[in-house]
Design a protein around this motif. Structure first.
Motif, PDB file in Angstrom:
ATOM      1  N   LEU A 253      -2.522   1.804   7.741  1.00 54.81           N
ATOM      2  CA  LEU A 253      -3.146   2.247   6.598  1.00 54.81           C
ATOM      3  C   LEU A 253      -3.501   3.917   6.681  1.00 54.81           C
ATOM      4  O   LEU A 253      -4.013   4.503   5.783  1.00 54.81           O
ATOM      5  CB  LEU A 253      -4.764   1.682   6.599  1.00 54.81           C
ATOM      6  CG  LEU A 253      -4.773   0.245   6.695  1.00 54.81           C
ATOM      7  CD1 LEU A 253      -6.302  -0.331   6.915  1.00 54.81           C
ATOM      8  CD2 LEU A 253      -4.211  -0.273   5.217  1.00 54.81           C
ATOM      9  N   ASP A 254      -2.885   4.403   7.671  1.00 54.22           N
ATOM     10  CA  ASP A 254      -2.941   6.047   7.933  1.00 54.22           C
ATOM     11  C   ASP A 254      -2.257   6.529   6.679  1.00 54.22           C
ATOM     12  O   ASP A 254      -2.363   7.701   6.267  1.00 54.22           O
ATOM     13  CB  ASP A 254      -2.323   6.498   8.973  1.00 54.22           C
ATOM     14  CG  ASP A 254      -3.349   6.384  10.350  1.00 54.22           C
ATOM     15  OD1 ASP A 254      -4.416   5.769  10.146  1.00 54.22           O
ATOM     16  OD2 ASP A 254      -2.928   6.523  11.408  1.00 54.22           O
ATOM     17  N   ALA A 255      -1.410   5.832   5.967  1.00 54.17           N
ATOM     18  CA  ALA A 255      -0.330   6.134   5.093  1.00 54.17           C
ATOM     19  C   ALA A 255      -1.276   6.610   3.874  1.00 54.17           C
ATOM     20  O   ALA A 255      -1.015   7.570   2.867  1.00 54.17           O
ATOM     21  CB  ALA A 255       0.578   5.040   4.447  1.00 54.17           C
ATOM     22  N   TYR A 256      -2.469   5.959   3.584  1.00 57.72           N
ATOM     23  CA  TYR A 256      -3.486   6.301   2.574  1.00 57.72           C
ATOM     24  C   TYR A 256      -4.286   7.910   2.776  1.00 57.72           C
ATOM     25  O   TYR A 256      -4.602   8.122   1.568  1.00 57.72           O
ATOM     26  CB  TYR A 256      -4.573   5.180   2.419  1.00 57.72           C
ATOM     27  CG  TYR A 256      -3.916   3.946   1.571  1.00 57.72           C
ATOM     28  CD1 TYR A 256      -3.874   4.051   0.409  1.00 57.72           C
ATOM     29  CD2 TYR A 256      -3.735   2.699   2.602  1.00 57.72           C
ATOM     30  CE1 TYR A 256      -3.157   2.799  -0.324  1.00 57.72           C
ATOM     31  CE2 TYR A 256      -3.338   1.696   2.242  1.00 57.72           C
ATOM     32  CZ  TYR A 256      -2.992   1.741   0.779  1.00 57.72           C
ATOM     33  OH  TYR A 256      -2.562   0.409   0.037  1.00 57.72           O
ATOM     34  N   LEU A 257      -3.893   8.371   3.963  1.00 55.94           N
ATOM     35  CA  LEU A 257      -4.516   9.489   4.043  1.00 55.94           C
ATOM     36  C   LEU A 257      -3.570  10.997   3.715  1.00 55.94           C
ATOM     37  O   LEU A 257      -4.028  11.876   3.669  1.00 55.94           O
ATOM     38  CB  LEU A 257      -5.019   9.759   5.672  1.00 55.94           C
ATOM     39  CG  LEU A 257      -5.765   8.749   6.280  1.00 55.94           C
ATOM     40  CD1 LEU A 257      -6.115   8.836   7.644  1.00 55.94           C
ATOM     41  CD2 LEU A 257      -7.197   8.256   5.371  1.00 55.94           C
ATOM     42  N   SER A 258      -2.634  10.584   3.351  1.00 54.68           N
ATOM     43  CA  SER A 258      -1.562  11.608   3.018  1.00 54.68           C
ATOM     44  C   SER A 258      -1.388  11.620   1.532  1.00 54.68           C
ATOM     45  O   SER A 258      -1.451  10.455   0.890  1.00 54.68           O
ATOM     46  CB  SER A 258      -0.015  11.403   3.652  1.00 54.68           C
ATOM     47  OG  SER A 258      -0.191  11.218   5.272  1.00 54.68           O
TER      48      SER A 258
END
Length: 469
Positions: A253-258
């Motif tokens: 879900l870190d992908a949503y921070l980029s």
């Protein structure tokens, strides 16, 4: 001498009162009247004894692994004062690679060196369909990391067709890509002698299948950075060491921070509704999860895409789906190739088979899936999901049930078609507010970044001498 005779034997003692039972090298002395009286009872007792011996050996192996970790950690705490810590990520499928944000976090930290290692699973070599393609798959995975500017090496010798001992790459920490079909020389009982083995699930722990809680791999880990507290409790119930479990949320879900990288967006056109069809591999009744519905609807979705040119589709098959199609004889290889080519050749459709899919999620309008992980990973988009339900499904755990409460369930192609009409053409989405409520109240999502938390945690253990709890 057959296998049973090698592991089990009964011999007389000189006193002729007792018998010596030898099972797997462990000897028991019993009176004759205490021995099993029937062949069936003997087989039952032998099976039980073998299980107990196996569990004892497993326990001893796990204790040895934990002692290995203490020695490795002690060594790293000394050496980190004058050198960087080497972190490697072992990968056999780029479609399942969940560590992009963690790799970059280590890469940007001056205390660490980082590298991706590409290997093959033993499953590749034991499956006729996969074995024919495994070398191409290795090269494809290698190129995937090269294109992302990762430092990458092969951990499988293609020319000599053999696995490379991971010690050759001088790792201090190894993040495993998945727990399945590991070569013995690259497995934790071997690597724990020189490195700390860690894992973040490439999926999401929302299912009811027990295989993820009982597999020895999870008890052998130095740290399992798990995605939710409910799964942590289940792991502990199944004898996974509590001190090896740390809840950080899903790393994917870190992908949503980029920000969205629009240069890599797969969609072909603007203005059309965008639909992702993501089928799981577990359509056969003998599989563990039994989530899959592909055998019931693969023709329906292809036909729907053909007859609805005003909607754009991307089919995102589970990485194991093609293997399972062949294995369970749903199609032969020629038929399967033709099926996916039909998708590719449509003006309004294409296929996505790699691990970079979150920007595709974020720029879509709807997902149709029976995949376990995507039910969680798609939630932050707030977009609707048509959840395809198999009548044989093992279901979801408590955390999973909370997540899927915001999705539209379909048990048949007729129900799916009606839902598609309501969502795509009538713009109906009555569960939107429910999904937003779930995100804000039930969903475990580290908005500061799971990767940041993991790197800081490991840095604290090694560089700040925090003791293992």
């Amino acid at each position: 001498m057959n296998t049973l005779e090698k592991i089990f034997s009964i011999t007389n003692t000189p006193d002729k009162i007792h018998k010596i039972i030898n099972c797997c090298g462990i000897k028991f002395k019993l009176k004759k009247d205490k021995l099993p009286q029937t062949k069936a009872q003997l087989q039952k007792d032998v099976t039980l004894l073998k299980k107990q011996v196996s569990e004892l050996k497993m326990f001893k192996d796990e204790q040895l692994i934990r002692r290995n970790y203490k020695h490795v950690l002690k060594k790293l705490r000394k050496e980190c004062k004058h050198r960087k810590i080497n972190v490697v990520f072992l990968c056999n499928s780029n479609a399942k690679f969940s560590y992009t944000s963690l790799y970059k976090e280590f890469e940007n930290n001056n205390n660490f060196n980082v590298k991706a290692l590409v290997t093959a699973t033993t499953g590749h070599l034991n499956n006729q369909y996969l074995k024919a393609n495994y070398k191409n798959e290795l090269i494809k995975n290698y190129e995937f990391f090269k294109e992302k500017n990762f430092c990458v090496e092969l951990a499988y010798d293609i020319e000599n067709e053999e696995y490379i001992n991971l010690n050759a790459f001088n790792p201090d920490i190894i993040f495993y890509g998945e727990p399945w079909d590991l070569a013995k020389i690259q497995s934790i009982p071997i690597t724990s002698r020189f490195a700390l083995a860690c894992f973040c699930c490439y999926g999401t722990t929302i299912h009811n299948g027990t295989y993820e809680y009982t597999k020895p791999f999870y008890r052998e880990l130095f740290k399992y950075f798990i995605d939710n507290y409910y799964a942590q409790d289940l792991m502990i119930e199944h004898d996974v060491y509590p001190d090896s479990l740390e809840v950080f949320g899903s790393i994917k879900l870190d992908a949503y921070l980029s920000p969205i990288d629009y240069s890599k967006i797969l969609w072909k056109s603007e203005g059309k509704k965008r639909v992702i069809y993501a089928p799981h591999h577990s359509f056969d009744k003998k599989t563990i999860l039994k989530y899959g519905t592909f055998d019931k609807n693969y023709k329906f979705f292809l036909e729907y895409a053909k007859t609805h040119q005003d909607v754009e589709f991307i089919i995102k098959p589970h990485p194991t789906l093609k293997k399972e199609i062949i294995r369970h004889k749903l199609m032969n290889e020629t038929q399967m190739k033709k099926y996916f080519e039909e998708w590719i050749n449509l003006q309004n459709a294409q296929i996505c088979e790699d691990g970079d899919y979150f920007d595709m999620f974020r720029t879509s309008d709807l997902m149709i899936t029976d995949c376990n992980s995507f039910l969680s990973e798609y939630l932050p988009t707030e977009k609707p999901v048509i959840h395809l339900i198999s009548e044989h499904s093992v279901g979801h755990n408590k955390y999973g049930e909370q997540i899927i409460a915001g999705y539209y369930k379909s048990y048949s192609n007729e129900e799916t078609e009606k839902l598609l009409d309501n969502i795509l053409y009538k713009n109906q989405d009555p569960l939107l507010e429910k999904r937003r409520e779930i995100i804000n109240t039930d969903f475990v999502w580290n908005r500061e970044g799971t990767a940041k938390g993991i790197v800081k945690y490991l840095e604290n253990i090694i560089f700040n001498n925090r003791e293992m709890e």
